[in-house]
Write a protein that holds these residues in place. Structure first.
Motif, PDB file in Angstrom:
ATOM      1  N   HIS A 175      -7.939   1.608   4.795  1.00 11.53           N
ATOM      2  CA  HIS A 175      -7.918   0.225   4.337  1.00 11.53           C
ATOM      3  C   HIS A 175      -8.904  -0.679   5.080  1.00 11.53           C
ATOM      4  O   HIS A 175      -9.634  -1.430   4.445  1.00 11.53           O
ATOM      5  CB  HIS A 175      -6.500  -0.340   4.412  1.00 11.53           C
ATOM      6  CG  HIS A 175      -5.533   0.405   3.548  1.00 11.53           C
ATOM      7  ND1 HIS A 175      -5.645   0.473   2.177  1.00 11.53           N
ATOM      8  CD2 HIS A 175      -4.445   1.155   3.869  1.00 11.53           C
ATOM      9  CE1 HIS A 175      -4.668   1.218   1.685  1.00 11.53           C
ATOM     10  NE2 HIS A 175      -3.928   1.641   2.687  1.00 11.53           N
ATOM     11  N   PHE A 190      -7.231  -6.226   0.453  1.00  8.01           N
ATOM     12  CA  PHE A 190      -8.367  -5.327   0.655  1.00  8.01           C
ATOM     13  C   PHE A 190      -9.286  -5.381  -0.552  1.00  8.01           C
ATOM     14  O   PHE A 190      -8.814  -5.223  -1.668  1.00  8.01           O
ATOM     15  CB  PHE A 190      -7.877  -3.899   0.903  1.00  8.01           C
ATOM     16  CG  PHE A 190      -6.909  -3.818   2.044  1.00  8.01           C
ATOM     17  CD1 PHE A 190      -7.288  -4.179   3.324  1.00  8.01           C
ATOM     18  CD2 PHE A 190      -5.605  -3.416   1.840  1.00  8.01           C
ATOM     19  CE1 PHE A 190      -6.391  -4.123   4.380  1.00  8.01           C
ATOM     20  CE2 PHE A 190      -4.698  -3.356   2.880  1.00  8.01           C
ATOM     21  CZ  PHE A 190      -5.093  -3.718   4.158  1.00  8.01           C
ATOM     22  N   SER A 214      -0.502   6.070   3.280  1.00 10.37           N
ATOM     23  CA  SER A 214      -1.806   5.553   3.717  1.00 10.37           C
ATOM     24  C   SER A 214      -1.712   4.786   5.032  1.00 10.37           C
ATOM     25  O   SER A 214      -2.717   4.586   5.706  1.00 10.37           O
ATOM     26  CB  SER A 214      -2.436   4.676   2.630  1.00 10.37           C
ATOM     27  OG  SER A 214      -1.798   3.418   2.543  1.00 10.37           O
ATOM     28  N   SER A 243     -12.777  -1.277   3.703  1.00  7.51           N
ATOM     29  CA  SER A 243     -13.136  -2.647   3.333  1.00  7.51           C
ATOM     30  C   SER A 243     -14.365  -3.125   4.095  1.00  7.51           C
ATOM     31  O   SER A 243     -15.286  -3.707   3.507  1.00  7.51           O
ATOM     32  CB  SER A 243     -11.961  -3.591   3.626  1.00  7.51           C
ATOM     33  OG  SER A 243     -10.841  -3.264   2.840  1.00  7.51           O
ATOM     34  N   VAL A 284       0.863  -1.187   0.000  1.00  7.38           N
ATOM     35  CA  VAL A 284       0.000   0.000   0.000  1.00  7.38           C
ATOM     36  C   VAL A 284       0.895   1.231   0.000  1.00  7.38           C
ATOM     37  O   VAL A 284       2.064   1.159   0.366  1.00  7.38           O
ATOM     38  CB  VAL A 284      -0.954   0.035   1.227  1.00  7.38           C
ATOM     39  CG1 VAL A 284      -1.903  -1.155   1.208  1.00  7.38           C
ATOM     40  CG2 VAL A 284      -0.187   0.091   2.535  1.00  7.38           C
TER      41      VAL A 284
END
Length: 191
Positions: free
Chosen positions: A33, A60, A25, A37, A21
């Motif tokens: 994330h 994810f 983030s 999700s 990722v």
């Protein structure tokens, strides 16, 4: 919560070895994330399985769904070898015995009737529907986080397919959308 907390630890560790990722983030990993999700569960009736997550990448949304529902059958499709190895190790670490990682391109995965199909950053919507239609039944629920391009991607479908889906606003990003619906397609005849 313990499984999700452990997932965050494993993600941070592995992100040092491979770019799972975006580094930035990770500063807001729970919102960007995990919650991003988990919100997909709002569009799926309880106990709806098997769940098929296409191009799962760092897991994810599929890995989060499996961690939150360890008794569900969740299939993660990912073609990149290093990511597959990591996903398998996370499933073992979190004791997600019903979560299966398919280390192959989607075209190589044997068809099965999925109750839910998700894909976070897999392919543009027309291509995604074309590639995954063989896993879909009339009752399959599609939940496709598409970010800021959701409405635009939906508008690019043929009118007959557009009417099968709608865009829901993401709870984690006011400018992002989730395409939700049931895709009733006509299988192509073989020549």
């Amino acid at each position: 919560m313990e499984r999700l907390e452990r997932l965050v630890v494993l993600l941070r560790e592995e992100n040092q070895r491979q770019n799972l990722v975006a580094e930035k983030s990770l500063d807001y990993v729970w919102q960007r994330h995990l919650a991003d999700s988990a919100q997909l569960l709002d569009y799926v009736p309880r106990e709806t399985q098997p769940w098929l997550d296409l191009g799962t990448g760092a897991g994810f949304p599929g890995l989060v769904i499996a961690a939150m529902n360890p008794d569900w059958d969740v299939v993660l499709v990912e073609s990149r070898k290093r990511r597959v190895e990591w996903l398998e190790s996370v499933c073992a670490d979190l004791k997600l015995t019903k979560c299966c990682v398919k280390g192959a391109r989607l075209e190589q995965v044997v068809s099965f009737p999925a109750a839910v199909i998700s894909a976070r950053a897999f392919a543009p919507l027309p291509r995604l529907l074309n590639l995954a239609a063989r896993f879909s039944t009339p009752n399959t629920i599609w939940v496709l986080p598409k970010g800021r391009s959701a409405a635009q991607e939906l508008s690019e479908l043929k009118k007959s397919a557009q009417s099968m889906f709608h865009v829901e606003q993401s709870v984690t990003d006011g400018e992002a959308g989730i395409i939700v619906g049931r895709y009733r397609h006509k299988p192509r005849r073989k020549a």
